[in-house]
Write a protein that holds these residues in place. Structure first.
Motif, PDB file in Angstrom:
ATOM      1  N   PHE A  46     -30.199  21.453   7.952  1.00 40.07           N
ATOM      2  CA  PHE A  46     -29.120  21.387   6.970  1.00 40.07           C
ATOM      3  C   PHE A  46     -28.849  19.946   6.568  1.00 40.07           C
ATOM      4  O   PHE A  46     -28.776  19.062   7.429  1.00 40.07           O
ATOM      5  N   SER A  47     -28.708  19.718   5.267  1.00 42.70           N
ATOM      6  CA  SER A  47     -28.344  18.403   4.771  1.00 42.70           C
ATOM      7  C   SER A  47     -26.868  18.142   5.097  1.00 42.70           C
ATOM      8  O   SER A  47     -26.108  19.073   5.375  1.00 42.70           O
ATOM      9  N   PRO A  48     -26.438  16.880   5.078  1.00 43.61           N
ATOM     10  CA  PRO A  48     -25.060  16.556   5.484  1.00 43.61           C
ATOM     11  C   PRO A  48     -23.991  17.309   4.703  1.00 43.61           C
ATOM     12  O   PRO A  48     -23.033  17.818   5.291  1.00 43.61           O
ATOM     13  N   GLY A  49     -24.133  17.402   3.382  1.00 38.73           N
ATOM     14  CA  GLY A  49     -23.124  18.090   2.585  1.00 38.73           C
ATOM     15  C   GLY A  49     -23.091  19.580   2.851  1.00 38.73           C
ATOM     16  O   GLY A  49     -22.016  20.183   2.977  1.00 38.73           O
ATOM     17  N   ALA A  50     -24.252  20.199   2.942  1.00 38.25           N
ATOM     18  CA  ALA A  50     -24.314  21.634   3.198  1.00 38.25           C
ATOM     19  C   ALA A  50     -23.738  21.972   4.567  1.00 38.25           C
ATOM     20  O   ALA A  50     -23.003  22.962   4.721  1.00 38.25           O
ATOM     21  N   LEU A  51     -24.055  21.163   5.568  1.00 32.65           N
ATOM     22  CA  LEU A  51     -23.534  21.403   6.912  1.00 32.65           C
ATOM     23  C   LEU A  51     -22.012  21.256   6.924  1.00 32.65           C
ATOM     24  O   LEU A  51     -21.307  22.047   7.561  1.00 32.65           O
ATOM     25  N   SER A  52     -21.506  20.262   6.214  1.00 31.41           N
ATOM     26  CA  SER A  52     -20.052  20.077   6.135  1.00 31.41           C
ATOM     27  C   SER A  52     -19.388  21.297   5.524  1.00 31.41           C
ATOM     28  O   SER A  52     -18.387  21.806   6.051  1.00 31.41           O
ATOM     29  N   LEU A  53     -19.927  21.784   4.409  1.00 29.32           N
ATOM     30  CA  LEU A  53     -19.329  22.932   3.743  1.00 29.32           C
ATOM     31  C   LEU A  53     -19.388  24.168   4.626  1.00 29.32           C
ATOM     32  O   LEU A  53     -18.390  24.903   4.748  1.00 29.32           O
ATOM     33  N   GLY A  87      -7.274  16.160   3.346  1.00 30.51           N
ATOM     34  CA  GLY A  87      -8.396  17.076   3.186  1.00 30.51           C
ATOM     35  C   GLY A  87      -9.630  16.385   2.639  1.00 30.51           C
ATOM     36  O   GLY A  87     -10.748  16.610   3.115  1.00 30.51           O
ATOM     37  N   VAL A  88      -9.419  15.534   1.639  1.00 31.79           N
ATOM     38  CA  VAL A  88     -10.551  14.821   1.035  1.00 31.79           C
ATOM     39  C   VAL A  88     -11.160  13.842   2.039  1.00 31.79           C
ATOM     40  O   VAL A  88     -12.387  13.778   2.212  1.00 31.79           O
ATOM     41  N   LEU A  89     -10.288  13.058   2.710  1.00 32.08           N
ATOM     42  CA  LEU A  89     -10.779  12.007   3.601  1.00 32.08           C
ATOM     43  C   LEU A  89     -11.261  12.556   4.938  1.00 32.08           C
ATOM     44  O   LEU A  89     -12.414  12.341   5.328  1.00 32.08           O
ATOM     45  N   TRP A  90     -10.369  13.254   5.653  1.00 28.47           N
ATOM     46  CA  TRP A  90     -10.669  13.665   7.021  1.00 28.47           C
ATOM     47  C   TRP A  90     -11.727  14.763   7.072  1.00 28.47           C
ATOM     48  O   TRP A  90     -12.734  14.669   7.758  1.00 28.47           O
ATOM     49  N   PHE A  91     -11.505  15.812   6.272  1.00 27.49           N
ATOM     50  CA  PHE A  91     -12.412  16.948   6.347  1.00 27.49           C
ATOM     51  C   PHE A  91     -13.596  16.825   5.391  1.00 27.49           C
ATOM     52  O   PHE A  91     -14.655  17.393   5.659  1.00 27.49           O
ATOM     53  N   GLY A  92     -13.429  16.088   4.307  1.00 29.01           N
ATOM     54  CA  GLY A  92     -14.525  15.921   3.368  1.00 29.01           C
ATOM     55  C   GLY A  92     -15.402  14.731   3.704  1.00 29.01           C
ATOM     56  O   GLY A  92     -16.519  14.877   4.205  1.00 29.01           O
ATOM     57  N   VAL A  93     -14.888  13.525   3.447  1.00 30.42           N
ATOM     58  CA  VAL A  93     -15.667  12.308   3.652  1.00 30.42           C
ATOM     59  C   VAL A  93     -16.077  12.164   5.112  1.00 30.42           C
ATOM     60  O   VAL A  93     -17.232  11.808   5.414  1.00 30.42           O
ATOM     61  N   TYR A  94     -15.158  12.417   6.042  1.00 28.15           N
ATOM     62  CA  TYR A  94     -15.449  12.281   7.464  1.00 28.15           C
ATOM     63  C   TYR A  94     -16.677  13.092   7.857  1.00 28.15           C
ATOM     64  O   TYR A  94     -17.609  12.573   8.478  1.00 28.15           O
ATOM     65  N   ASN A  95     -16.676  14.378   7.522  1.00 26.61           N
ATOM     66  CA  ASN A  95     -17.765  15.243   7.952  1.00 26.61           C
ATOM     67  C   ASN A  95     -19.097  14.870   7.307  1.00 26.61           C
ATOM     68  O   ASN A  95     -20.135  14.828   7.980  1.00 26.61           O
ATOM     69  N   ALA A 199      -5.382  21.270   5.073  1.00 21.81           N
ATOM     70  CA  ALA A 199      -6.280  20.139   4.843  1.00 21.81           C
ATOM     71  C   ALA A 199      -7.738  20.564   4.972  1.00 21.81           C
ATOM     72  O   ALA A 199      -8.596  20.126   4.198  1.00 21.81           O
ATOM     73  N   CYS A 200      -8.022  21.432   5.937  1.00 22.57           N
ATOM     74  CA  CYS A 200      -9.388  21.935   6.103  1.00 22.57           C
ATOM     75  C   CYS A 200      -9.809  22.723   4.863  1.00 22.57           C
ATOM     76  O   CYS A 200     -10.958  22.628   4.412  1.00 22.57           O
ATOM     77  N   THR A 201      -8.874  23.487   4.301  1.00 28.90           N
ATOM     78  CA  THR A 201      -9.167  24.243   3.085  1.00 28.90           C
ATOM     79  C   THR A 201      -9.475  23.308   1.924  1.00 28.90           C
ATOM     80  O   THR A 201     -10.415  23.536   1.152  1.00 28.90           O
ATOM     81  N   VAL A 202      -8.690  22.241   1.805  1.00 32.60           N
ATOM     82  CA  VAL A 202      -8.948  21.248   0.757  1.00 32.60           C
ATOM     83  C   VAL A 202     -10.328  20.633   0.957  1.00 32.60           C
ATOM     84  O   VAL A 202     -11.098  20.449  -0.002  1.00 32.60           O
ATOM     85  N   GLY A 203     -10.664  20.313   2.205  1.00 33.71           N
ATOM     86  CA  GLY A 203     -11.977  19.746   2.485  1.00 33.71           C
ATOM     87  C   GLY A 203     -13.104  20.674   2.083  1.00 33.71           C
ATOM     88  O   GLY A 203     -14.126  20.234   1.542  1.00 33.71           O
ATOM     89  N   ALA A 204     -12.922  21.976   2.341  1.00 33.47           N
ATOM     90  CA  ALA A 204     -13.937  22.948   1.945  1.00 33.47           C
ATOM     91  C   ALA A 204     -14.093  22.989   0.426  1.00 33.47           C
ATOM     92  O   ALA A 204     -15.214  23.063  -0.099  1.00 33.47           O
ATOM     93  N   VAL A 205     -12.974  22.917  -0.287  1.00 41.25           N
ATOM     94  CA  VAL A 205     -13.026  22.908  -1.754  1.00 41.25           C
ATOM     95  C   VAL A 205     -13.755  21.658  -2.251  1.00 41.25           C
ATOM     96  O   VAL A 205     -14.578  21.726  -3.172  1.00 41.25           O
ATOM     97  N   VAL A 206     -13.461  20.521  -1.635  1.00 43.31           N
ATOM     98  CA  VAL A 206     -14.106  19.260  -2.027  1.00 43.31           C
ATOM     99  C   VAL A 206     -15.614  19.344  -1.833  1.00 43.31           C
ATOM    100  O   VAL A 206     -16.391  18.774  -2.619  1.00 43.31           O
ATOM    101  N   CYS A 207     -16.041  20.058  -0.807  1.00 47.66           N
ATOM    102  CA  CYS A 207     -17.469  20.167  -0.499  1.00 47.66           C
ATOM    103  C   CYS A 207     -18.169  21.300  -1.245  1.00 47.66           C
ATOM    104  O   CYS A 207     -19.386  21.505  -1.043  1.00 47.66           O
ATOM    105  N   LEU A 208     -17.445  22.020  -2.099  1.00 44.16           N
ATOM    106  CA  LEU A 208     -18.065  23.128  -2.844  1.00 44.16           C
ATOM    107  C   LEU A 208     -19.263  22.715  -3.698  1.00 44.16           C
ATOM    108  O   LEU A 208     -20.154  23.542  -3.934  1.00 44.16           O
ATOM    109  N   PRO A 209     -19.350  21.467  -4.200  1.00 41.06           N
ATOM    110  CA  PRO A 209     -20.572  21.077  -4.916  1.00 41.06           C
ATOM    111  C   PRO A 209     -21.844  21.232  -4.092  1.00 41.06           C
ATOM    112  O   PRO A 209     -22.944  21.283  -4.658  1.00 41.06           O
ATOM    113  N   PHE A 210     -21.718  21.308  -2.780  1.00 40.82           N
ATOM    114  CA  PHE A 210     -22.888  21.486  -1.910  1.00 40.82           C
ATOM    115  C   PHE A 210     -23.210  22.953  -1.674  1.00 40.82           C
ATOM    116  O   PHE A 210     -24.080  23.260  -0.848  1.00 40.82           O
TER     117      PHE A 210
END
Length: 312
Positions: A46-53, A87-95, A199-210
């Protein structure tokens, strides 16, 4: 007439058995340490973005079940600004940064680098929350970043790309630290589990491009790897956050925070057992120096850094 009945103590009134918070801490530490190993293992599938999502989607569902069982959260508009930022920072960028970083450095090294978060949090709290910038904090910062320098030198022996991995892990530590500064006033008004779930939900939304990558890679990945993605969402994310919150209700924040120093050694042992890899020899020295810096920075007077612990 004076009653001779002994007053009911908090313990007698239904406090948990002493071993329960300790067990909750143990569960949290093992699951958070295992996350570094699982991420490293999944780097081939899994690529980093896909694994995060994938992890965040599973975590959002599990956390939602627990959060909604405690009622529907009602954040204010100002609260939502902080929740979205977290959500963007911790769950999105962090992961994403951590997943990419673990493509380049081993799990144990990544765990040691993330553990500098309390020092960064202490510095940010002094800068933005009017907490005191103490001599301990200054010395701790110097020691921690000297340790990071040693880790960078140790990993650079394998090529410049490993230094990029160190920097990506530090990005994860930095955005987590900023997120905790934002979260501090939130948890005074909202339940911690609600803040985490939103915040986790926001992170998942941010990662939807993956999402396209996740679907393609899931189709090509073996069933065992798909189960490992589910594991990351259920255990290190949903369950470990819940057990950590439970332990925090029954232990002092400073005592609980110190226990996370055990995450790097647990991760290193797991990396040896499951991945047959370990950090370079000099990285151990750098990691120890960084953790000493964290310990020094967290000396009294207490700061926000005593009240938080980094996840994986």
């Amino acid at each position: 007439m004076t009653s001779t009945t002994a007053p009911t103590t908090p313990t007698e009134a239904g406090a948990p058995a002493p071993w329960l918070p300790v067990a909750a801490v143990a569960v949290t530490l093992v699951f958070w340490a295992s996350a570094f190993v699982a991420i490293r293992h999944l780097g081939h599938d899994f690529s980093p973005g896909a694994l995060s999502l994938g992890r965040l989607l599973v975590g959002t569902l599990c956390l939602g079940v627990v959060a909604l069982s405690r009622g529907v959260p009602r954040p204010t508009g100002r609260d939502w600004v902080s929740i979205v930022a977290i959500g963007v920072l911790w769950f999105g960028v962090y992961n994403v940064a951590l997943n990419e970083g673990e493509h380049r450095v081993d799990a144990g090294t990544a765990a040691m680098l993330i553990q500098v978060s309390p020092v960064l949090i202490a510095f940010l709290a002094a800068a933005f929350l009017d907490e005191r910038f103490t001599l301990y904090l200054g010395v701790g910062l110097a020691l921690a970043f000297s340790g990071i320098g040693l880790i960078s030198l140790a990993t650079s022996e394998g090529g410049g790309s490993d230094v990029v991995g160190v920097l990506l892990c530090l990005v994860s530590a930095a955005v987590y630290s900023v997120s905790l500064i934002l979260q501090k006033p939130l948890v005074a008004r909202l339940s911690a589990i609600h803040v985490t779930w939103l915040a986790c939900t926001v992170g998942a939304v941010v990662c939807l491009p993956f999402l396209g990558q996740l679907l393609d890679e899931t189709g090509d990945a073996p069933a065992s790897s798909i189960l490992w993605v589910a594991y990351l969402g259920v255990f290190p994310t949903a369950i470990a956050f819940t057990t950590y919150a439970y332990a925090l209700r029954h232990m002092s924040a400073s005592s609980l925070g110190v226990t996370t120093y055990l995450v790097p050694p647990i991760t290193i042992v797991m990396g040896l057992v499951f991945l047959d890899e370990a950090p370079p020899a000099m990285a151990y020295v750098g990691g120890a120096l960084a953790l000493v810096g964290v310990a020094v920075a967290r000396r009294k007077p207490r700061t926000l850094a005593e009240e938080v612990s980094p996840p994986a």
